[in-house]
Design a protein around this motif. Structure first.
Motif, PDB file in Angstrom:
ATOM      1  N   MET A   1       0.827  -1.197   0.000  1.00 17.88           N
ATOM      2  CA  MET A   1       0.000   0.000   0.000  1.00 17.88           C
ATOM      3  C   MET A   1       0.866   1.253   0.000  1.00 17.88           C
ATOM      4  O   MET A   1       0.507   2.269  -0.588  1.00 17.88           O
ATOM      5  N   ASP A   2       2.040   1.172   0.633  1.00 18.01           N
ATOM      6  CA  ASP A   2       2.968   2.309   0.600  1.00 18.01           C
ATOM      7  C   ASP A   2       3.449   2.565  -0.823  1.00 18.01           C
ATOM      8  O   ASP A   2       3.630   3.722  -1.231  1.00 18.01           O
ATOM      9  N   LEU A   3       3.650   1.491  -1.585  1.00 20.58           N
ATOM     10  CA  LEU A   3       4.105   1.653  -2.973  1.00 20.58           C
ATOM     11  C   LEU A   3       3.033   2.298  -3.836  1.00 20.58           C
ATOM     12  O   LEU A   3       3.347   3.038  -4.763  1.00 20.58           O
ATOM     13  N   PHE A   4       1.776   2.015  -3.535  1.00 20.65           N
ATOM     14  CA  PHE A   4       0.689   2.697  -4.237  1.00 20.65           C
ATOM     15  C   PHE A   4       0.824   4.203  -4.045  1.00 20.65           C
ATOM     16  O   PHE A   4       0.801   4.978  -5.002  1.00 20.65           O
ATOM     17  N   SER A   5       0.960   4.622  -2.798  1.00 17.00           N
ATOM     18  CA  SER A   5       1.051   6.047  -2.491  1.00 17.00           C
ATOM     19  C   SER A   5       2.282   6.671  -3.129  1.00 17.00           C
ATOM     20  O   SER A   5       2.219   7.771  -3.695  1.00 17.00           O
ATOM     21  N   LEU A   6       3.414   5.980  -3.052  1.00 17.80           N
ATOM     22  CA  LEU A   6       4.661   6.495  -3.618  1.00 17.80           C
ATOM     23  C   LEU A   6       4.551   6.655  -5.132  1.00 17.80           C
ATOM     24  O   LEU A   6       4.893   7.709  -5.691  1.00 17.80           O
ATOM     25  N   SER A   7       4.038   5.619  -5.804  1.00 21.49           N
ATOM     26  CA  SER A   7       3.945   5.644  -7.263  1.00 21.49           C
ATOM     27  C   SER A   7       2.938   6.673  -7.753  1.00 21.49           C
ATOM     28  O   SER A   7       3.172   7.385  -8.738  1.00 21.49           O
ATOM     29  N   TRP A   8       1.807   6.763  -7.046  1.00 20.70           N
ATOM     30  CA  TRP A   8       0.749   7.691  -7.435  1.00 20.70           C
ATOM     31  C   TRP A   8       1.190   9.134  -7.208  1.00 20.70           C
ATOM     32  O   TRP A   8       0.963  10.001  -8.051  1.00 20.70           O
ATOM     33  N   ALA A   9       1.841   9.390  -6.107  1.00 19.30           N
ATOM     34  CA  ALA A   9       2.321  10.747  -5.834  1.00 19.30           C
ATOM     35  C   ALA A   9       3.361  11.169  -6.864  1.00 19.30           C
ATOM     36  O   ALA A   9       3.365  12.316  -7.333  1.00 19.30           O
ATOM     37  N   ALA A  10       4.252  10.253  -7.240  1.00 16.77           N
ATOM     38  CA  ALA A  10       5.283  10.568  -8.229  1.00 16.77           C
ATOM     39  C   ALA A  10       4.678  10.862  -9.592  1.00 16.77           C
ATOM     40  O   ALA A  10       5.115  11.782 -10.299  1.00 16.77           O
ATOM     41  N   LEU A  11       3.665  10.090  -9.972  1.00 17.03           N
ATOM     42  CA  LEU A  11       3.018  10.297 -11.267  1.00 17.03           C
ATOM     43  C   LEU A  11       2.277  11.635 -11.287  1.00 17.03           C
ATOM     44  O   LEU A  11       2.377  12.403 -12.264  1.00 17.03           O
ATOM     45  N   ARG A  12       1.558  11.948 -10.237  1.00 16.39           N
ATOM     46  CA  ARG A  12       0.860  13.230 -10.182  1.00 16.39           C
ATOM     47  C   ARG A  12       1.831  14.401 -10.171  1.00 16.39           C
ATOM     48  O   ARG A  12       1.582  15.432 -10.803  1.00 16.39           O
ATOM     49  N   ALA A  13       2.960  14.243  -9.478  1.00 16.35           N
ATOM     50  CA  ALA A  13       3.963  15.304  -9.454  1.00 16.35           C
ATOM     51  C   ALA A  13       4.563  15.511 -10.841  1.00 16.35           C
ATOM     52  O   ALA A  13       4.826  16.650 -11.258  1.00 16.35           O
ATOM     53  N   ALA A  14       4.772  14.406 -11.568  1.00 17.31           N
ATOM     54  CA  ALA A  14       5.333  14.510 -12.926  1.00 17.31           C
ATOM     55  C   ALA A  14       4.375  15.278 -13.838  1.00 17.31           C
ATOM     56  O   ALA A  14       4.807  16.104 -14.649  1.00 17.31           O
ATOM     57  N   VAL A  15       3.065  15.019 -13.698  1.00 19.68           N
ATOM     58  CA  VAL A  15       2.080  15.758 -14.487  1.00 19.68           C
ATOM     59  C   VAL A  15       2.081  17.235 -14.093  1.00 19.68           C
ATOM     60  O   VAL A  15       2.061  18.126 -14.951  1.00 19.68           O
ATOM     61  N   ALA A  16       2.103  17.495 -12.794  1.00 18.06           N
ATOM     62  CA  ALA A  16       2.059  18.882 -12.311  1.00 18.06           C
ATOM     63  C   ALA A  16       3.250  19.696 -12.809  1.00 18.06           C
ATOM     64  O   ALA A  16       3.135  20.911 -13.023  1.00 18.06           O
ATOM     65  N   ASP A  17       4.382  19.026 -13.004  1.00 22.52           N
ATOM     66  CA  ASP A  17       5.605  19.730 -13.422  1.00 22.52           C
ATOM     67  C   ASP A  17       5.705  19.941 -14.929  1.00 22.52           C
ATOM     68  O   ASP A  17       6.624  20.627 -15.396  1.00 22.52           O
ATOM     69  N   LEU A  18       4.795  19.364 -15.702  1.00 25.90           N
ATOM     70  CA  LEU A  18       4.888  19.463 -17.156  1.00 25.90           C
ATOM     71  C   LEU A  18       4.578  20.878 -17.644  1.00 25.90           C
ATOM     72  O   LEU A  18       3.568  21.462 -17.249  1.00 25.90           O
ATOM     73  N   PRO A  19       5.410  21.425 -18.532  1.00 25.98           N
ATOM     74  CA  PRO A  19       5.024  22.675 -19.201  1.00 25.98           C
ATOM     75  C   PRO A  19       3.781  22.433 -20.050  1.00 25.98           C
ATOM     76  O   PRO A  19       3.542  21.320 -20.526  1.00 25.98           O
ATOM     77  N   GLU A  20       2.980  23.461 -20.232  1.00 25.09           N
ATOM     78  CA  GLU A  20       1.713  23.292 -20.952  1.00 25.09           C
ATOM     79  C   GLU A  20       1.913  22.773 -22.374  1.00 25.09           C
ATOM     80  O   GLU A  20       1.097  22.009 -22.871  1.00 25.09           O
TER      81      GLU A  20
END
Length: 218
Positions: free
Chosen positions: A1-20
């Motif tokens: 379950m910790d890996l779910f949180s780690l992987s999901w947070a990393a993916l959302r952060a990668a999207v948030a950091d993308l230039p438009e």
């Protein structure tokens, strides 16, 4: 379950950091731009929320590995549901709106996962899994889609190493064999799921396994 949180947070952060401007670039999913993939992630987050509040009273019928339906037919992007995702993504018009929706729904899915009882049985897609197995299965989903997100974005952050390793482990269980030790976790996932073709040298190393590729997960 910790890996779910780690992987999901990393993916959302990668999207948030993308230039438009990167939202109009191709993703690693056939027929989808980055914006289409992000729209799909919003739907995934909704599915997580729905599943975690859909308790089941019967015994589990699947686990983190058998959750996946496997075929050898790579997606073409022509499936009606795939086309719906493209239309939904286009409706956002501005990438910032898509980012906001993913952050909003995605954060809620992440909190729900952290609060869920690992032993609770939940229903999804006509099957029953424990919460722990369901969230573990989604480590594969987040990791593969993180690789899809950055397929043509060399400067974007990679998925967490722990998620890559766990996803490779699950893929090897699905395959019933191990990928060569010379394959990185990333390459085992990309080649194993048909996201890129193996090189000649890789085919030689794969041996008979090469004839069974790809393992297309759905």
């Amino acid at each position: 379950m910790d890996l779910f949180s780690l992987s999901w947070a990393a993916l959302r952060a990668a999207v948030a950091d993308l230039p438009e401007e990167d939202f109009a670039r191709p993703s690693g999913c056939a027929g989808w731009l980055v914006r289409d993939l992000v729209s799909h992630l919003v739907i995934d987050a909704q599915d997580v929320l729905i599943t975690l509040v859909t308790p089941a009273e019967t015994e589990a019928t699947r686990d983190a590995v058998t959750y996946w339906e496997v075929s050898q037919a790579p997606p073409t992007g022509d499936d009606p549901l795939d086309a719906l995702v493209v239309r939904l993504a286009a409706a956002y018009q501005e990438p910032r709106l898509l980012k906001f929706h993913l952050d909003d729904v995605g954060s809620a899915a992440g909190r729900a996962a952290e609060l869920a009882d690992p032993g609770l049985r939940v229903g999804t897609r006509g099957e029953v899994l424990t919460v722990a197995d369901y969230l573990s299965a989604y480590v594969m989903e987040w990791t593969l889609h993180h690789l899809d997100l950055i397929a043509h974005l060399p400067d974007a952050a990679e998925p967490p190493a722990e998620g890559l390793a766990r996803s490779r482990e699950m893929l090897e269980k699905i395959a019933g064999t191990e990928f060569p030790a010379s394959f990185s976790d990333r390459d085992a996932l990309l080649v194993g799921t048909g996201r890129r073709a193996p090189t000649g040298a890789e085919k030689t190393e794969l041996g008979e396994l090469a004839e069974r590729l790809p393992f297309v997960l759905g």
